[in-house]
Design an enzyme around this catalytic site. Structure first.
Site, PDB file in Angstrom:
ATOM      1  CB  VAL B  16      86.457  41.654 149.300  1.00  9.38           C
ATOM      2  CG1 VAL B  16      87.646  40.803 149.713  1.00  9.38           C
ATOM      3  CG2 VAL B  16      85.502  40.834 148.443  1.00  9.38           C
ATOM      4  CD  GLU B 122      93.387  30.060 147.218  1.00  9.70           C
ATOM      5  OE1 GLU B 122      94.489  29.533 147.266  1.00  9.70           O
ATOM      6  OE2 GLU B 122      92.491  29.676 146.435  1.00  9.70           O
ATOM      7  N   GLY B 127      86.057  32.084 146.389  1.00 13.60           N
ATOM      8  CA  GLY B 127      85.971  32.570 147.765  1.00 13.60           C
ATOM      9  C   GLY B 127      86.903  31.883 148.726  1.00 13.60           C
ATOM     10  N   GLY B 179      70.994  41.107 147.864  1.00 12.70           N
ATOM     11  CA  GLY B 179      72.408  41.477 147.758  1.00 12.70           C
ATOM     12  C   GLY B 179      73.301  40.379 147.213  1.00 12.70           C
ATOM     13  CE  LYS B 197      85.086  33.938 140.773  1.00 11.80           C
ATOM     14  NZ  LYS B 197      83.685  33.855 141.250  1.00 11.80           N
TER      15      LYS B 197
END
Lengths: 406, 406
Positions: B16, B122, B127, B179, B197
């Site tokens: 990220v 966020e 995502g 991955g 989440k």
């Protein structure tokens, strides 16, 4: 700017107005009081306390204690008068009038800046889908490639019936009987309504204001059984799909036209009165949002969400618009279409860039190929008059390299 | 609060972090400068100017000119130390660390209020889908009935393979090779990640903080071929579906478990690494949002969107949380499940409220019926150890009326 003591003046008490009234009175979270409701027709009976109702707009606009005007009437010109006067008087405004907005965006932005008030209009596009808020705030810093979708519940309802093997006119009649289409459905079925919404979304997605009259809107009024049969045979559904798309480096285009979609498309399963929006960002990829595009309570709740945002001092900042990027509207772009004509129609003046398929029977024919969007704009009236059905067949857009004389 | 002169200190330069770096450097809209990047492992080679990198968190936390800390490291405890210190020093924070958030929500809200800073996250849920922003701002004033969906890209990728007739272990191996799954995938495949989440979304959807350890998370590790065959025969796909739902008047429940979904469910077509969220409002009806749940650029763009929002002074107001509504978490609720066991497993201690179907062969058996959620929490370890697969079969939840002894 935080608006405390939220007193609302409401214009209009139709479908959305009643929805707002219901939601506001049955919601446990947010409270605001409707102080006055101005309506037009004294002869209509309304399930409301008599002292709330009046027929003179001055009863709202001249009241200093009313800080928020919610405008939910049909007439776009009258709506603009009300909204602009309210803003000049320092009142915040929530509106759902897409036509009024699409025709006056620059003036309204200016009024917002000059009078330091907020104008919110989430309910003007795609009912309960928070698309304007999402574009305005979440994608404000990302370059978008494309925004497309189903923006009109009425045509989608009719098309869902057509895709289920009804004829267009039967489907429309049913939709009218069930209250999903108005008695004069022109605005919806000829694609004006989704065009106004596309103009609004273009502002928030690309920061540009396009005049509605510069944008092609082809609707579904010329749809014949040959077209729905063709779609069914190929496994397509027909959807009315506005497209707002970047073309090349510094141009973008906007058009409203039917589109054949297959099961691989997110919009394939968006049926009935539902709306769906696909937002394609340069980095975030494809986002899809779906929700009810119409209806009293969903749209009423969108209006309430704006009122609630107002109370927290929220306003659109039009970031992309104010950045004034070098990005220009164009209709000089090639689109891939299916064009069906009846056998007595001359289509020789349509100049194709490339023809992929031609079919003709004793009754009708169709041509599939790529054509310049400006050709369709130029021949729009001819298309409507001769019941030609034009339907996009792919997402491919390309910048035109060949010179075509129109 | 408008943060001008946006200088960023970044912790972590993994997937990220690199995505954010790319998006920030290739974006035309919003500009901010990364002043310093603190990473852990000096032996890793990174495609970055050497002077940007350091290995000491003090190089960010002690710099007064750095006003924004972006925390993108793996370790939740270390992340909490960094984030809370940064906030106490008056720095705004953007984080994507769902575990850290889920475990410290009340403390973090308090820090935000006490030190008048903003904490945005966020990218911690789903995502590139702007679900927190949508719940926080757009549905802040509407009572919600239910939030559910697919919150974890890794398991959804694995399940998409399983639904395409791979065995669970083959599918997981493939996902690891490509991955999409980590070498230790426990966090994802046992449903901890979507649980964190769900805790975060519960705060914004219902205004309540639930401790992760109070919530059932059943993952997909016990999935066997009998289960995927059963699903295929019935036309179902198996999805890992967190549910946050109001039960009766003033209670709500949260659980993470596999779910059989049919073609009528919005989530049926959410495959691979995509995430999808269904938000059901009392008035707005059903909203559906879909987007990439993972990936360097989509998640990086979600982080950038938060940074950009920070620069406009945005912060979560936790409206529903501060309203302190009378709403209590419960696990005393009946759920309808499919429970598959291997033939040597004793399942007699599962107490059913109602049994609808029973099947048994020489190798395995399954029971379909309704059972109290608390039973599943109580027997979670037994379910995992004995490779029992539990899968929800419907959205129906009911308040338990019968007394069941556990």
């Amino acid at each position: 700017m935080v608006v405390s003591n939220l007193k609302i003046g409401l214009f209009g008490f139709g479908c959305v107005g009643r929805g707002l009234y219901h939601v506001l009175n049955n919601n446990t979270g947010f409270k605001a009081s409707i102080e006055s409701i101005v309506v037009k027709d004294p002869s209509k009976s309304r399930n409301l306390a008599q002292e709330l109702i009046s027929y003179d707009r001055r009863n709202i606009l001249d009241r200093d204690d009313i800080t928020v005007v919610v405008e939910l009437i049909d007439d776009a010109d009258e709506a603009f008068e009300i909204v602009s006067e309210a803003m000049r008087k320092g009142k915040h405004v929530v509106t759902a009038n897409k036509k009024m907005l699409a025709e006056h965006l620059s003036e309204l932005i200016e009024l917002q800046q000059s009078y330091n008030v907020s104008l919110l209009y989430e309910a003007a596009a795609c009912g309960s889908i928070p698309i304007i808020r999402t574009l305005e705030e979440y994608f404000d810093n990302e370059d978008l490639k494309r925004v497309s979708g189903i923006f009109n519940g009425t045509t989608n309802y009719v098309l869902s019936r057509v895709n289920g093997n009804y004829s267009y006119s039967n489907a429309l009649q049913q939709a009218q009987e069930l209250g999903f289409a108005e008695s004069d459905p022109t605005n919806d079925v000829e694609g004006f309504d989704p065009k106004f919404k596309a103009v609004i979304l273009t502002l928030h997605a690309f920061g540009k204001i396009v005049r509605p009259e510069d944008i092609l809107n082809l609707g579904i009024t010329t749809l014949q059984e040959e077209d729905s049969r063709y779609a069914a045979e190929k496994g397509y559904k027909i959807k009315l799909m506005p497209v707002i798309e970047r073309v090349g480096h510094n141009r973008f285009t906007v058009f409203i036209a039917p589109r054949f979609v297959d099961t691989g498309n997110q919009l394939y399963n968006v049926d009935h009165e539902y709306n769906g929006v696909i937002v394609e960002g340069l980095f975030s990829g494809e986002q899809f949002l779906q929700g009810r595009g119409a209806g009293s309570l969903p749209t009423g709740s969108a209006v309430l969400s704006d009122i609630s945002a107002l109370s927290c001092g929220y306003r659109y900042v039009f970031k992309k618009y104010l950045q004034c990027k070098d990005l220009e509207y164009t209709d000089d772009v090639l689109v891939e279409i299916y064009l069906r004509y009846n056998i007595d129609t001359d289509i020789s003046h349509f100049q194709w860039n490339k023809v992929e398929e031609k079919y003709q029977s004793s009754r009708y024919g169709y041509t599939i190929g790529s054509i310049n969007l400006s050709q369709l704009i130029h021949h729009r009236q001819y298309i409507l008059e001769h019941k030609i059905f034009v339907c996009m067949i792919s997402d491919n857009l390309s910048q035109n390299t060949n010179q075509i004389n129109i």
